[in-house]
Design a protein around this motif. Structure first.
Motif, PDB file in Angstrom:
ATOM      1  N   ILE A 284       0.841  -1.193   0.000  1.00 50.33           N
ATOM      2  CA  ILE A 284       0.000   0.000   0.000  1.00 50.33           C
ATOM      3  C   ILE A 284       0.876   1.241   0.000  1.00 50.33           C
ATOM      4  CG2 ILE A 284      -1.905  -1.134   1.208  1.00 50.33           C
ATOM      5  CD1 ILE A 284      -0.958   0.283   3.783  1.00 50.33           C
ATOM      6  N   GLN A 285       0.269   2.379  -0.273  1.00 53.97           N
ATOM      7  CA  GLN A 285       0.971   3.644  -0.193  1.00 53.97           C
ATOM      8  C   GLN A 285       1.120   4.066   1.269  1.00 53.97           C
ATOM      9  OE1 GLN A 285       2.302   5.506  -2.736  1.00 53.97           O
ATOM     10  NE2 GLN A 285       1.772   3.800  -4.089  1.00 53.97           N
ATOM     11  N   GLU A 286       2.184   4.790   1.543  1.00 57.54           N
ATOM     12  CA  GLU A 286       2.375   5.322   2.896  1.00 57.54           C
ATOM     13  C   GLU A 286       1.202   6.231   3.241  1.00 57.54           C
ATOM     14  OE1 GLU A 286       6.330   6.921   4.606  1.00 57.54           O
ATOM     15  OE2 GLU A 286       5.238   8.692   3.911  1.00 57.54           O
ATOM     16  N   PRO A 287       0.567   6.043   4.407  1.00 58.21           N
ATOM     17  CA  PRO A 287      -0.571   6.887   4.789  1.00 58.21           C
ATOM     18  C   PRO A 287      -0.183   8.355   4.899  1.00 58.21           C
ATOM     19  CG  PRO A 287      -0.382   4.976   6.229  1.00 58.21           C
ATOM     20  CD  PRO A 287       0.879   5.033   5.421  1.00 58.21           C
ATOM     21  N   GLU A 288      -1.155   9.219   4.730  1.00 56.74           N
ATOM     22  CA  GLU A 288      -0.902  10.658   4.874  1.00 56.74           C
ATOM     23  C   GLU A 288      -0.438  10.980   6.285  1.00 56.74           C
ATOM     24  OE1 GLU A 288      -3.292  14.927   4.402  1.00 56.74           O
ATOM     25  OE2 GLU A 288      -4.240  13.041   3.795  1.00 56.74           O
ATOM     26  N   THR A 289      -0.990  10.270   7.269  1.00 58.13           N
ATOM     27  CA  THR A 289      -0.552  10.411   8.659  1.00 58.13           C
ATOM     28  C   THR A 289      -0.020   9.060   9.117  1.00 58.13           C
ATOM     29  OG1 THR A 289      -2.277  12.053   9.036  1.00 58.13           O
ATOM     30  CG2 THR A 289      -1.216  11.134  10.980  1.00 58.13           C
ATOM     31  N   PRO A 290       1.275   8.812   8.970  1.00 57.65           N
ATOM     32  CA  PRO A 290       1.816   7.484   9.267  1.00 57.65           C
ATOM     33  C   PRO A 290       2.061   7.209  10.743  1.00 57.65           C
ATOM     34  CG  PRO A 290       3.563   8.923   8.497  1.00 57.65           C
ATOM     35  CD  PRO A 290       2.286   9.707   8.407  1.00 57.65           C
ATOM     36  N   TYR A 291       2.053   8.268  11.569  1.00 58.90           N
ATOM     37  CA  TYR A 291       2.356   8.072  12.981  1.00 58.90           C
ATOM     38  C   TYR A 291       1.089   7.766  13.777  1.00 58.90           C
ATOM     39  CZ  TYR A 291       6.683  10.465  11.635  1.00 58.90           C
ATOM     40  OH  TYR A 291       7.857  10.826  11.014  1.00 58.90           O
ATOM     41  N   LEU A 292       1.301   7.148  14.939  1.00 58.96           N
ATOM     42  CA  LEU A 292       0.232   6.915  15.900  1.00 58.96           C
ATOM     43  C   LEU A 292       0.453   7.827  17.098  1.00 58.96           C
ATOM     44  CD1 LEU A 292       0.327   3.014  15.820  1.00 58.96           C
ATOM     45  CD2 LEU A 292      -1.347   4.477  14.674  1.00 58.96           C
ATOM     46  N   TYR A 293      -0.647   8.251  17.726  1.00 54.96           N
ATOM     47  CA  TYR A 293      -0.552   9.186  18.845  1.00 54.96           C
ATOM     48  C   TYR A 293      -1.373   8.683  20.024  1.00 54.96           C
ATOM     49  CZ  TYR A 293       0.774  12.104  14.882  1.00 54.96           C
ATOM     50  OH  TYR A 293       1.371  12.582  13.748  1.00 54.96           O
ATOM     51  N   PRO A 294      -0.997   9.096  21.244  1.00 53.62           N
ATOM     52  CA  PRO A 294      -1.788   8.714  22.417  1.00 53.62           C
ATOM     53  C   PRO A 294      -3.200   9.269  22.305  1.00 53.62           C
ATOM     54  CG  PRO A 294       0.332   9.654  23.070  1.00 53.62           C
ATOM     55  CD  PRO A 294       0.169   9.924  21.602  1.00 53.62           C
ATOM     56  N   ILE A 295      -4.136   8.606  22.971  1.00 58.35           N
ATOM     57  CA  ILE A 295      -5.518   9.044  22.992  1.00 58.35           C
ATOM     58  C   ILE A 295      -5.756   9.886  24.244  1.00 58.35           C
ATOM     59  CG2 ILE A 295      -7.922   8.278  23.100  1.00 58.35           C
ATOM     60  CD1 ILE A 295      -7.106   5.814  21.577  1.00 58.35           C
ATOM     61  N   ASP A 296      -6.505  10.955  24.084  1.00 53.31           N
ATOM     62  CA  ASP A 296      -6.841  11.825  25.209  1.00 53.31           C
ATOM     63  C   ASP A 296      -8.039  11.217  25.933  1.00 53.31           C
ATOM     64  OD1 ASP A 296      -7.037  13.871  26.940  1.00 53.31           O
ATOM     65  OD2 ASP A 296      -7.661  15.397  25.496  1.00 53.31           O
ATOM     66  N   VAL A 297      -7.771  10.563  27.048  1.00 47.12           N
ATOM     67  CA  VAL A 297      -8.832   9.900  27.812  1.00 47.12           C
ATOM     68  C   VAL A 297      -9.273  10.814  28.946  1.00 47.12           C
ATOM     69  CG1 VAL A 297      -9.462   7.892  29.193  1.00 47.12           C
ATOM     70  CG2 VAL A 297      -7.928   7.639  27.244  1.00 47.12           C
ATOM     71  N   TRP A 298     -10.563  11.142  28.961  1.00 47.28           N
ATOM     72  CA  TRP A 298     -11.102  11.994  30.007  1.00 47.28           C
ATOM     73  C   TRP A 298     -11.667  11.117  31.118  1.00 47.28           C
ATOM     74  CZ3 TRP A 298     -10.938  17.348  30.026  1.00 47.28           C
ATOM     75  CH2 TRP A 298     -10.472  17.929  28.838  1.00 47.28           C
ATOM     76  N   ILE A 299     -11.169  11.306  32.327  1.00 46.09           N
ATOM     77  CA  ILE A 299     -11.636  10.541  33.477  1.00 46.09           C
ATOM     78  C   ILE A 299     -12.943  11.136  33.972  1.00 46.09           C
ATOM     79  CG2 ILE A 299     -11.137   9.811  35.829  1.00 46.09           C
ATOM     80  CD1 ILE A 299      -8.187   9.907  35.137  1.00 46.09           C
ATOM     81  N   THR A 300     -13.955  10.305  34.055  1.00 48.81           N
ATOM     82  CA  THR A 300     -15.269  10.779  34.514  1.00 48.81           C
ATOM     83  C   THR A 300     -15.614  10.092  35.826  1.00 48.81           C
ATOM     84  OG1 THR A 300     -16.343   9.035  33.218  1.00 48.81           O
ATOM     85  CG2 THR A 300     -16.113  11.185  32.188  1.00 48.81           C
ATOM     86  N   SER A 301     -16.320  10.815  36.654  1.00 48.80           N
ATOM     87  CA  SER A 301     -16.703  10.279  37.959  1.00 48.80           C
ATOM     88  C   SER A 301     -18.001   9.514  37.873  1.00 48.80           C
ATOM     89  CB  SER A 301     -16.840  11.431  38.957  1.00 48.80           C
ATOM     90  OG  SER A 301     -17.782  12.385  38.499  1.00 48.80           O
TER      91      SER A 301
END
Length: 301
Positions: A284-301
């Protein structure tokens, strides 16, 4: 009226920094260097450099020539003192990143950088339980991928996730017979599969990444890899799965492939690793965004 050449040079440096950052945003190359979460901060930095440039411009011309400063210490530099070795060295350190920013195009990280960072050793270090421990206890491996708490960051196209949504994805993974490693869920699934290999043996998995090889590998082995970027490419880590299929030897490093296979377990360098028995694959072609990033997890009560 006196023209201060050193003050003018400093103004050019500030303008160059501002122009370089704005240029990276204009061309889109900024995404090759930093986590998208920090795009707005880099724009603010570029604006600050430009404001400092405007302030510096006011110092270029002076109304009168001053032989000395009576109200400050003798070591204070108004930009008129002669060039010294220390000054040349300081300016060189500042100018080098400007020149590299303009003259050297930003590149996507690949196998060369992965090798320098330790390559597959980064994967084996993620598994601390030795194979004998696994055989004796017959329990899932429990280990963290990273040696620090997840750092909140924006996932491209997915700005946040509530804690219950995050836990739901982890729970649903154990029920799935086929795992699709999407950009949004890759890190969550990668974490769970590595931490609980035994629970996922035999499941089918679909993923993509670039080819990474090591000299210790058999001819039919390679790693389908991705770079995980927390803040910028300086802290990038390799994530990926050891994979086996007959055509592996014919693939060059950095080739992007999408593959389908079955999860199994193997030993490498004294650690248990999940291994994908590839059944189908395609370049396949290299993706436009090839990197992976952490997910912003919001802690809820």
């Amino acid at each position: 009226m006196k023209f201060r050449y050193q003050q003018a040079f400093r103004a050019c440096i500030l303008l160059a920094f501002s122009a370089m950052i704005f240029s990276l945003h204009w061309t889109g190359d900024i995404k090759k260097l930093i986590n998208p979460k920090y795009n707005h901060l880099s724009i603010v930095a570029a604006m600050l450099f430009f404001i400092l440039f405007l302030v510096q411009v006011t110092r270029i011309l002076s109304l009168k020539k001053e032989s000395h400063c009576q109200h400050c210490c003798s070591s204070h530099d108004h930009g008129d003192s002669a060039f010294t070795t220390k000054k040349y060295f300081s300016y060189t350190i500042i100018i080098i990143p400007i020149l590299t920013g303009f003259l050297m195009p930003a590149q996507i990280l690949g196998s060369t950088i992965a090798d320098k960072k330790g390559g597959v050793m980064m994967l084996t270090n993620q598994q601390q339980m030795k194979i004998e421990d696994y055989v004796t206890s017959n329990q899932p491996i429990v280990d963290n991928i990273y040696d620090h708490e997840p750092d909140p960051a924006l996932l491209d196209g997915r700005k946040e996730m509530k804690e219950n949504e995050y836990e739901l994805l982890r729970t649903e993974l154990s029920k799935k017979e086929k795992i699709t490693m999407t950009e949004e869920d890759y890190i969550i699934y990668y974490d769970e599969i590595n931490n609980n290999i035994a629970q996922h043996i035999g499941k089918r998995i679909q993923l993509n990444g670039f080819v990474l090889k090591e000299k210790e590998f058999a001819e039919d082995q390679l790693v389908i890899s991705r770079f995980f970027v927390t803040h910028c490419i300086a802290d990038a880590n390799i994530v990926g799965f050891l994979s086996e299929f007959p055509e592996a030897a014919s693939l060059d490093e950095d080739t992007w492939i999408e593959a389908m296979g079955t999860i199994d377990v193997t030993e490498f360098d004294g650690a248990l690793l999940p291994v994908i028995k590839i059944e189908q694959w395609v370049k396949i072609q290299e993706p436009e965004t090839p990197y992976l990033y952490p997910i912003d997890v919001w802690i809820t009560s």
